[in-house]
Design a protein around this motif. Structure first.
Motif, PDB file in Angstrom:
ATOM      1  N   ILE A   1       0.828  -1.205   0.000  1.00 39.37           N
ATOM      2  CA  ILE A   1       0.000   0.000   0.000  1.00 39.37           C
ATOM      3  C   ILE A   1       0.869   1.266   0.000  1.00 39.37           C
ATOM      4  N   ILE A   2       1.759   1.378   0.984  1.00 41.76           N
ATOM      5  CA  ILE A   2       2.579   2.600   1.071  1.00 41.76           C
ATOM      6  C   ILE A   2       3.427   2.794  -0.195  1.00 41.76           C
ATOM      7  N   PRO A   3       4.076   1.739  -0.714  1.00 45.44           N
ATOM      8  CA  PRO A   3       4.844   1.940  -1.955  1.00 45.44           C
ATOM      9  C   PRO A   3       4.005   2.486  -3.106  1.00 45.44           C
ATOM     10  N   LEU A   4       2.730   2.063  -3.190  1.00 45.14           N
ATOM     11  CA  LEU A   4       1.899   2.593  -4.271  1.00 45.14           C
ATOM     12  C   LEU A   4       1.685   4.099  -4.097  1.00 45.14           C
TER      13      LEU A   4
ATOM     14  N   MET B   1       3.862   5.978  -2.804  1.00 46.11           N
ATOM     15  CA  MET B   1       5.134   6.598  -3.182  1.00 46.11           C
ATOM     16  C   MET B   1       5.137   6.943  -4.678  1.00 46.11           C
ATOM     17  N   ILE B   2       4.578   6.028  -5.498  1.00 48.88           N
ATOM     18  CA  ILE B   2       4.501   6.328  -6.930  1.00 48.88           C
ATOM     19  C   ILE B   2       3.632   7.562  -7.151  1.00 48.88           C
TER      20      ILE B   2
ATOM     21  N   TYR C   1       5.717  10.637  -6.118  1.00 48.50           N
ATOM     22  CA  TYR C   1       6.730  10.994  -7.113  1.00 48.50           C
ATOM     23  C   TYR C   1       6.097  11.465  -8.412  1.00 48.50           C
TER      24      TYR C   1
ATOM     25  N   SER D   1       7.487   7.828 -12.702  1.00 49.13           N
ATOM     26  CA  SER D   1       6.329   7.605 -11.835  1.00 49.13           C
ATOM     27  C   SER D   1       5.068   8.199 -12.446  1.00 49.13           C
TER      28      SER D   1
END
Lengths: 262, 298
Positions: B47-50, B52-53, B56, B268
């Motif tokens: 969830i958190i990495p998504l 991040m996209i 960015y 991104s």
């Protein structure tokens, strides 16, 4: 009769389509010529060279360790999660299942990029651990989806019977539930192992410059030409798995095969 | 049917009760704690990495909010790459469906008990590295390759498809066909034999049984298969690199290149555009896949 022949023929064509590249790769591993497009005669040379090639052996070692560890950790986390989800009410279960589906349905490139960005944001150096974490992440869903159907088939009464007969919940879990869902757990593990072994895209984005798996090593060689030792290695891997599966399936005739129900 | 209403109700209640009864180990709250590591893991690494996209994609190097990364998709090169990727992914998905459905039908009949075997046959090729298998297609397709050798032996005209979009489509179909076969096969084997027999007894011929019973019941599997093929085909950069030569650029290649060059914000932003299409296909999937909670996928 005609219909039957046609059906066989169709299966045959599809199998040829799926396995033709594999036959070619096996052929290339015995090719004396270093070039991919010329046949220079039969040789075992590359199989001997293979074990002398440090870089390839290192990449193999990294690949196998990551596949094993990621499959193992994903199996533990995934099985625990599946058991918990199975006892939840519908709404939380549906939400968690939805999250489980994200890495399966999402594009590898997006998953890979997003993981890379989080590692960078945490100032975590890309390397072995980041690849391992990434592989565990995309492997967990495969385990959950393998274990879930087995849990659904469980008869809750057996577990309650064990408790009534004086077993502690933990003891009853290992004696009653685990044996029943074990085929699902094992197939989840093997599926996760296979997926980890075959992954390129996510590894590509999360590996950093310091390590290589077999996939990323092959990718660096695409332009300048694949080293024939690589064909030999993948032939060995493929044949090993094939033999293992044949043995397991033979035994599975008498005792139901553990691996495969997915 | 002369079953008294109250008996019927009671039966229904009993059935419902059985249905609600799920496995409870210890106190049911304790068992739910088992999902804790999983929830933490998925939150932290999915969830958190998504997000991040998203972060960015919507900012520039100076951390100012901007839409310029996303509007870059209208740049002619990027637009062309996206449209070509959509086109090739669509073609491959249709071909996969046309190849997979009859195969799944045949397999359903021939290996009633042996469904593990089918899954094995489909998964086994994955033990040969996916890049190598795609590279082997170069051997088959190139000018003096295996295919052209066979064709010239048969006195047929040779084909020149390496480094063309056709070769990329072929690579996509090859790599993603199992992801179409397995979900369709999985729904087909679950169709109750009695339903089919009932249709036959009521006078439906083979074609009618297929069109009215088998096809409608298999739709969830078909939808899963379509998503499982379309999304990876749309986003690949490996297949186009290996089989398309350097001239054909798909949206996956563009994004990969941006990240290789260190332009994370641009990459991104373009990924966000791509994710719109992915989310669309996920939405379609979940519309048809409410009941099974994803079990059609594998």
């Amino acid at each position: 009769m005609v219909k039957k022949f046609f059906e066989r023929f169709y299966i045959g064509i599809i199998l040829l389509f799926l396995y033709a590249p594999i036959i070619i790769l096996i052929g290339l591993s015995f090719n004396k010529s270093k070039s991919r497009s010329k046949w220079g005669g039969f040789t075992f040379h590359w199989y001997k060279e293979l074990f002398q090639n440090r870089e390839i052996m290192n990449a193999l070692y990294t690949t196998l360790i990551i596949a094993f560890l990621s499959a193992l950790i994903a199996t533990i986390i995934g099985t625990a999660a599946a058991i918990a989800m199975n006892s939840m009410r519908k709404t939380p279960r549906t939400i968690l299942m939805g999250i489980t589906n994200i890495p399966m349905l999402n594009a590898d490139i997006v998953t890979g990029i997003s993981l890379m960005l989080i590692f960078v944001a945490l100032r975590y150096t890309l390397g072995f651990t980041s690849v391992l974490i990434a592989h565990i992440t995309f492997n967990i869903p495969y385990v959950i989806l393998s274990v879930m159907p087995k849990l659904r088939q469980l008869n809750p009464s057996t577990f309650e019977a064990a408790l009534d007969l004086g077993a502690t919940p933990v003891y009853a879990f290992f004696k009653v539930i685990l044996p029943d869902i074990f085929p699902g757990v094992i197939s989840g593990f093997f599926l996760a192992f296979t997926m980890s072994l075959d992954d390129f895209v996510i590894t590509h984005f999360t590996k950093g410059p310091s390590i290589n798996t077999l996939s990323t090593k092959i990718y660096t060689e695409v332009r300048k030409g694949i080293k024939p030792e690589m064909y030999a290695l993948s032939t060995l891997l493929f044949v090993t798995v094939l033999l293992l599966l044949i043995i397991i399936n033979r035994r599975g005739v008498t005792k139901k095969a553990p691996i495969t129900k997915i | 049917m002369n079953v008294p209403l109250n008996v019927k109700n009671r039966l229904q209640q009993k059935r419902k009760k059985d249905h609600d009864r799920t496995l409870k180990i210890g106190k049911s709250n304790n068992i739910k704690l088992l999902s804790f590591p999983y929830i933490i893991w998925m939150a932290g690494f999915i969830i958190i990495p998504l997000f991040m996209i998203l972060y960015y994609g919507l900012t520039n190097k100076n951390k100012h909010i901007t839409l310029e990364n996303i509007t870059l998709i209208s740049n002619p090169i990027n637009q062309k790459a996206l449209l070509l990727a959509l086109e090739l992914a669509l073609i491959s998905t249709v071909i996969c469906l046309l190849l997979a459905y009859p195969l799944a039908l045949i397999l359903r009949k021939s290996h009633k008990r042996n469904n593990s075997f089918i899954v094995l046959i489909m998964i086994l090729p994955m033990w040969m590295n996916f890049l190598l298998r795609t590279i082997a297609w170069q051997n088959i397709l190139e000018k003096t390759g295996v295919l052209n050798n066979i064709l010239s032996l048969l006195n047929l005209p040779t084909l020149n498809i390496i480094n063309t979009p056709t070769a990329i489509v072929l690579g996509m179909v090859y790599n993603f066909l199992p992801f179409m076969v397995l979900p369709i096969y999985n729904v087909l084997v679950k169709i109750d034999k009695d339903v089919i027999n009932a249709a036959r007894d009521l006078g439906a011929n083979g074609w009618q049984t297929f069109a009215k019973i088998i096809l409608p019941l298999s739709i969830p599997g078909v939808i899963s298969g379509i998503t499982m093929v379309f999304v990876p085909a749309l986003t690949t950069f490996v297949i186009s690199t290996i089989l398309g030569g350097s001239k054909i650029v798909l949206i996956g290649n563009v994004i990969e290149q941006q990240f290789r060059l260190g332009n994370w914000h641009t990459g991104s932003g373009l990924s966000l555009v791509l994710m719109v299409f992915i989310l669309l296909s996920m939405a379609i999937l979940s519309k048809y896949d409410k009941e099974s909670e994803g079990s059609h996928i594998w």
